[in-house]
Design an enzyme around this catalytic site. Structure first.
Site, mmCIF file in Angstrom:
data_model
loop_
_atom_site.group_PDB
_atom_site.id
_atom_site.type_symbol
_atom_site.label_atom_id
_atom_site.label_comp_id
_atom_site.label_asym_id
_atom_site.label_seq_id
_atom_site.Cartn_x
_atom_site.Cartn_y
_atom_site.Cartn_z
ATOM 1 C CG PHE A 35 73.722 4.804 -78.984
ATOM 2 C CD1 PHE A 35 72.345 4.870 -79.080
ATOM 3 C CD2 PHE A 35 74.424 5.967 -78.642
ATOM 4 C CE1 PHE A 35 71.661 6.054 -78.829
ATOM 5 C CE2 PHE A 35 73.751 7.157 -78.398
ATOM 6 C CZ PHE A 35 72.364 7.198 -78.490
ATOM 7 C CG LEU A 82 53.956 23.733 -53.641
ATOM 8 C CD1 LEU A 82 54.771 22.454 -53.564
ATOM 9 C CD2 LEU A 82 52.492 23.412 -53.898
ATOM 10 C CE LYS A 114 58.518 22.067 -51.781
ATOM 11 N NZ LYS A 114 59.785 22.651 -52.125
HETATM 12 S S1 IVH Z 1 54.073 21.289 -57.845
HETATM 13 C C1 IVH Z 1 51.789 25.210 -57.751
HETATM 14 N N1 IVH Z 1 55.480 19.124 -57.408
HETATM 15 O O1 IVH Z 1 58.675 23.088 -55.101
HETATM 16 C C2 IVH Z 1 52.412 23.867 -57.749
HETATM 17 N N2 IVH Z 1 56.518 21.220 -57.065
HETATM 18 O O2 IVH Z 1 57.722 25.304 -53.261
HETATM 19 C C3 IVH Z 1 53.858 23.942 -57.476
HETATM 20 N N3 IVH Z 1 58.859 21.087 -56.382
HETATM 21 O O3 IVH Z 1 58.656 25.764 -57.318
HETATM 22 C C4 IVH Z 1 54.623 22.934 -58.146
HETATM 23 N N4 IVH Z 1 59.001 18.897 -56.371
HETATM 24 O O4 IVH Z 1 60.073 23.815 -57.950
HETATM 25 C C5 IVH Z 1 55.468 20.466 -57.409
HETATM 26 N N5 IVH Z 1 56.595 17.121 -57.078
HETATM 27 C C6 IVH Z 1 56.594 18.458 -57.077
HETATM 28 C C7 IVH Z 1 57.736 19.215 -56.726
HETATM 29 C C8 IVH Z 1 57.654 20.606 -56.728
HETATM 30 C C9 IVH Z 1 59.644 20.033 -56.172
HETATM 31 C C10 IVH Z 1 59.272 22.510 -56.209
HETATM 32 C C11 IVH Z 1 58.888 23.383 -57.374
HETATM 33 C C12 IVH Z 1 58.191 24.575 -56.799
HETATM 34 C C13 IVH Z 1 58.509 24.457 -55.353
HETATM 35 C C14 IVH Z 1 57.336 24.986 -54.539
#
Ligand code: IVH
Length: 666
Positions: A35, A82, A114
């Site tokens: 590589f 969220l 999350k």
């Molecule tokens: S969905 C509107 N999925 O959490 C939908 N967010 O508090 C929002 N985050 O700013 C995003 N893991 O940075 C989503 N599996 C996940 C996530 C995630 C981390 C963070 C993201 C967002 C924050 C919301």
């Protein structure tokens, strides 16, 4: 013979394929060496035809040294946050509300981790990554594309059929990576990063993509929007993301009931400490895009998703003693010494108490049972006292009156809620100042780390940074655990620091409110330490980024006799106190400033010690052996094994003429 462009295309495709097999599938089909050889071939074709470099070339992953400020970009759709829930009941309520609002639709939820990192939006056009944008305020973010390219889990070219899309996801540090960065910072006497999330944010905004590349960020993709696809299920879109070359977290599932969601959350929470990255809960999303649209969003968060968050991990223990720490500027802060206790997988025996005001507000006393918490931060904190367990014999904490290190009377800084030791000769401050002065981003004196500074101050060989320059090899070698060889290296490194640019010196002096950026503005605008001392307040205030607080701090520092005496010592030692400025008036940093350079083989115009002096004179560091730390090799006639080693490490090699051109001495 294929044309260079054809050869490049082929190499880029093959390298990207192997990189994918290695990184994403964890199933490489060629050796690392094969590589690397292919990569080297690509780099050499690119070096000969820089105008033909393909945008998805893996060579762009290493980043360039170019810096520029970031443009602001308006997001295609707002990047919302969220709503948080912390209990099973709230999850049940969320599910009930959704079922009520959507009447009798059949409902499914996609549930994911999350990730506790920083959100990042990626735009792909014709299958190529064209833009990486931070969340910013949710409406608009910053275009940090050159930095984003360096993240290896983000594909530069999509696999499969997807061409135009926006992908969102989370940038994070793996624990091992983060620990390695802090270990390196500790070695270089740089301040440690407190927690992974903040350092991700800081890293993404660095103005030097090469530095970003060296930090090894990671990315999990969690959403996909594209006009090309007709996939109603979010869960299916995640699979498509994975098939398109993204890393999608494997801990995901689709459920129909809130019970299943809660059980999933509980399972993950139990395994939280075994994961190689930080998470702070799970995210529950209504799976159908059609139904998501039907529910819509508030201005802050979608109605179709929630975060089911874990609570920060806490533990109860005894606060044995309230210790005191004295910082570089003399600020005294309280620290809790605890009976060791296990929190979030690590044993904790110290915790921060922030400041005396907070200590008083929470009425924390020695001997108390306290609750400590490990949030995202590495250093745990004392959250509260368990009042019920307080023994009658405890007494309210009394503010210290004397410096724990030098014993002098402490003064309170009305403006800053802080208690300070105002004695400049306090060993705690002396050590802090010298450590800061020698640090990598200041005068960069290699080998002068914390332990040696402690010894030098302890043995009364140095009391301030000016004394460093009169140290000799014997004095240093007389200290415990120091040999003649390392003492010589330190003396050389100290001598080399004399030619550091003025901006670094100004920063290194540790004047309050004068960070690296302000120091650069001052150096360029004013040009010398003497001119700074004689400049009027009005003159200084006209300089970009310089406000009244900075001016006051600078004037106070330079007017102080003891400080001016230190500058006198630096002057006498030959430390550069003026800036070399270019035509635009900014201080010139030579292109080799701060670079570690090995010279090998025979040169025509310079003798060995001559070129070494030249390198030092321009702020570079000549060294004799090639290692990963070498930035550049100057190879003359009959360069042998060092050149070969540099080649194998991928270090830049210049011949004599190219080097002369680089330093503008052709
Ligand atoms: S969905 C509107 N999925 O959490 C939908 N967010 O508090 C929002 N985050 O700013 C995003 N893991 O940075 C989503 N599996 C996940 C996530 C995630 C981390 C963070 C993201 C967002 C924050 C919301």
């Amino acid at each position: 013979m294929p044309s260079p462009a054809e050869r490049m295309r082929k190499l880029v495709d093959e390298l990207n394929e192997h990189d994918y097999r290695y990184r994403i599938l964890a199933a490489p089909t060629i050796s690392d060496q094969a590589f690397d050889e292919m990569m080297k071939e690509l780099e050499s074709v690119e070096a000969e035809h820089p105008d033909l470099v393909i945008p998805d070339s893996p060579s762009l992953r290493v980043g360039s040294d170019l810096t520029k400020s970031f443009d602001t970009i308006v997001h295609q759709a707002p990047m919302l946050s969220l709503d948080n829930t912390y209990s099973p009941e709230e999850v049940e309520e969320f599910d009930k509300r959704i079922r009520r609002d959507l009447k009798d639709e059949s409902i499914a939820y996609s549930v994911e981790l999350k990730i506790d990192g920083v959100a990042l939006s990626l735009i792909y056009k014709d299958g190529l990554l064209v833009r990486g944008v931070t969340r910013g305020d949710g409406i608009q973010g910053e275009d940090i594309t050159p930095n984003v390219r360096t993240i290896r889990s983000i594909p530069i070219r999509l696999r499969g059929d997807l061409r135009n899309c926006e992908v969102r996801g989370e940038v994070y540090f793996e624990h091992d990576t983060f620990a390695a960065i802090n270990a390196e910072r500790e070695k270089n006497d740089e301040p440690l990063f407190a927690n992974p999330r903040n350092s991700v944010a800081g890293t993404l905004k660095l103005q030097n993509p090469k530095l970003v590349a060296s930090r090894n960020l990671s990315y999990f993709a969690y959403s996909l929007a594209s006009p090309e696809i007709d996939l109603d299920s979010h869960f299916d879109r995640l699979q498509l993301l994975s098939d398109s070359g993204f890393v999608v977290n494997a801990e995901r599932d689709r459920f129909k009931t809130s019970d299943e969601i809660i059980a999933f959350g509980d399972r993950i929470e139990k395994r939280r400490n075994d994961l190689p990255y930080d998470i702070d809960g799970v995210v529950v999303k209504l799976d159908s895009y059609r139904l998501q649209d039907e529910l819509g969003a508030t201005s802050k968060a979608p109605r179709w998703a929630i975060a089911y968050k874990f609570s920060a991990e806490q533990a109860e223990t005894t606060l044995e003693q309230i210790g005191l720490q004295v910082g570089r500027t003399g600020t005294v802060t309280p620290v809790a010494h605890l009976t060791p206790v296990l929190v979030a997988g690590t044993t904790v025996s110290r915790a921060t108490l922030h400041n005396f005001e907070e200590l008083a507000r929470k009425d924390i006393r020695e001997g108390d049972r306290v609750i400590i918490e490990k949030g995202g931060d590495i250093i745990p904190k004392v959250v509260s006292v368990v009042e019920a367990s307080r023994s009658k014999s405890t007494k309210p904490y009394e503010l210290p009156t004397n410096c724990p290190v030098c014993g002098s009377t402490l003064v309170s800084d009305k403006s800053e809620v802080a208690i300070r030791c105002a004695t400049v000769s306090c060993p705690a401050q002396m050590k802090g100042n010298i450590r800061h002065f020698a640090g990598r981003t200041a005068m960069d004196i290699e080998g002068l780390g914390s332990a040696l500074v402690d010894q030098l101050v302890g043995a009364e060989l140095v009391a301030d940074v000016g004394d460093l320059y009169s140290l000799d090899v014997d004095q240093i070698a007389s200290l415990e655990r120091m040999g003649t060889r390392s003492a010589e290296n330190v003396v050389t490194a100290i001598a080399q620091s004399k030619t550091q640019p003025l901006s670094r010196l100004l920063f290194a002096l540790g004047i309050r409110h004068i960070g690296a950026t302000v120091a650069r503005s001052l150096a360029s605008a004013v040009g010398s330490v003497d001119a700074l001392k004689s400049a009027t307040e009005e003159e200084l205030l006209e300089i970009d980024e310089i406000g009244p607080i900075i001016v006051q701090s600078l004037k106070d520092h330079l007017a102080n006799e003891q400080n001016w005496a230190v500058i006198g010592k630096l002057r006498a030692a030959g430390v550069k106190l003026e800036a070399d400025v270019d035509a635009t008036g900014s201080e010139v940093e030579s292109p080799i400033s701060g670079k570690t350079i090995v010279v090998t083989g025979t040169l025509e115009r310079w003798g060995r010690s001559e070129i070494q002096d030249l390198i030092r004179g321009q702020g570079g560091k000549p060294t004799s052996s090639v290692s990963k730390k070498t930035d550049l090799v100057v190879a003359g006639e009959a360069a042998g094994s060092k050149r070969t080693k540099a080649e194998s490490l991928g270090i830049k090699i210049l011949d004599e003429a190219a080097f002369a051109e680089l330093i503008n001495d052709a």
